[in-house]
Design an enzyme around this catalytic site. Structure first.
Site, PDB file in Angstrom:
ATOM      1  N   CYS A 141       0.876  -1.179   0.000  1.00 29.33           N
ATOM      2  CA  CYS A 141       0.000   0.000   0.000  1.00 29.33           C
ATOM      3  C   CYS A 141       0.908   1.221   0.000  1.00 29.33           C
ATOM      4  CB  CYS A 141      -0.910  -0.004   1.223  1.00 29.33           C
ATOM      5  SG  CYS A 141      -1.992   1.436   1.314  1.00 29.33           S
ATOM      6  N   GLU A 145      -4.062   0.937  -6.084  1.00 27.33           N
ATOM      7  CA  GLU A 145      -3.120  -0.110  -6.450  1.00 27.33           C
ATOM      8  C   GLU A 145      -3.024  -0.169  -7.969  1.00 27.33           C
ATOM      9  OE1 GLU A 145      -0.298  -1.487  -5.722  1.00 27.33           O
ATOM     10  OE2 GLU A 145      -1.220  -2.088  -3.826  1.00 27.33           O
TER      11      GLU A 145
END
Length: 234
Positions: free
Chosen positions: A2, A110
């Site tokens: 992340c 992402e």
């Protein structure tokens, strides 16, 4: 991993959502952002046994700086902690035992790697639009160049736990942040839990229902911060 997320709600709204008793002044100073990047100031929610005041919200720098570090720049490499090894790494082990937190977020980004080598960004968020609770750790680092009377001598920093991606998220990336169900937040923050086994046991295999959509490439530029970043694109 992340490496970029969105957190655009106001501090009080997050405090209400996570039963925070006290909002520190620095947490109110953190600007809502649609493009939170490593080393940014972010909001963390924690409980400290010695404080005795319930849950608190503070501002922390994203990228954990261990207490033993010689230089705070090490935090750039520590924005994430892998759940498989977090209990073994010197940089994270103590925090796992006694300094756990959550990082509230509205979603995260992402990038899916395409066959031609290009990457397509996606925005991942809760299906019910409620804020996410990333499982995190925090640390205090003492700046030796500053005097005891300098209130800025302590740096509060944080990291986000990650785990192997599951279900449909594997189509985008092989890792995902550890997103806590609301029922697991209290156990994760509980300051009386002081062993790695107990701490990690509260992370249930289930997570809130997530959904995702493709977004534009502008999110790759840390200088761009706009609600348009989370809008779906064809």
């Amino acid at each position: 991993m992340c490496g970029r997320y969105a957190s655009f709600r106001q501090a009080q709204e997050l405090a209400d959502a996570f039963d925070v008793a006290e909002i520190a002044d620095d947490a109110n100073d953190v600007h809502p952002s649609f493009n939170v990047a490593p080393t940014d100031q972010v909001r963390v929610i924690l409980e400290r046994a010695e404080a005795g005041a319930g849950r608190q919200m503070h501002a922390a720098r994203w990228g954990l700086v261990p207490a033993f570090a010689d230089d705070p720049k090490i935090g750039v490499r520590m924005i994430n902690a892998r759940i498989e090894t977090v209990a073994e790494k010197n940089a994270f082990a103590k925090s796992l035992r006694t300094r756990r937190c959550i990082l509230p977020a509205d979603g995260y980004y992402e990038w899916r790697k395409n066959a031609d080598g290009s990457k397509t960004p996606h925005f991942i968020h809760r299906a019910d639009a409620a804020p996410l609770a990333f499982a995190g750790l925090y640390s205090f680092w003492r700046d030796p160049s500053k005097s005891e009377s300098d209130p800025s001598r302590w740096l509060l920093s944080t990291t986000i736990l990650t785990q192997p991606a599951r279900s449909q998220l594997t189509d985008i990336h092989d890792r995902e942040p550890v997103v806590l169900r609301r029922a697991a937040v209290a156990g994760w923050l509980d300051p009386t839990v002081t062993t790695p086994e107990e701490a990690l046991a509260v992370i249930a295999p289930e997570r809130p229902k997530l959904q995702f959509h493709r977004v534009g490439p502008q999110v790759g530029n840390v200088r761009v911060d706009s609600p348009a970043l989370i809008e779906p694109v064809d």
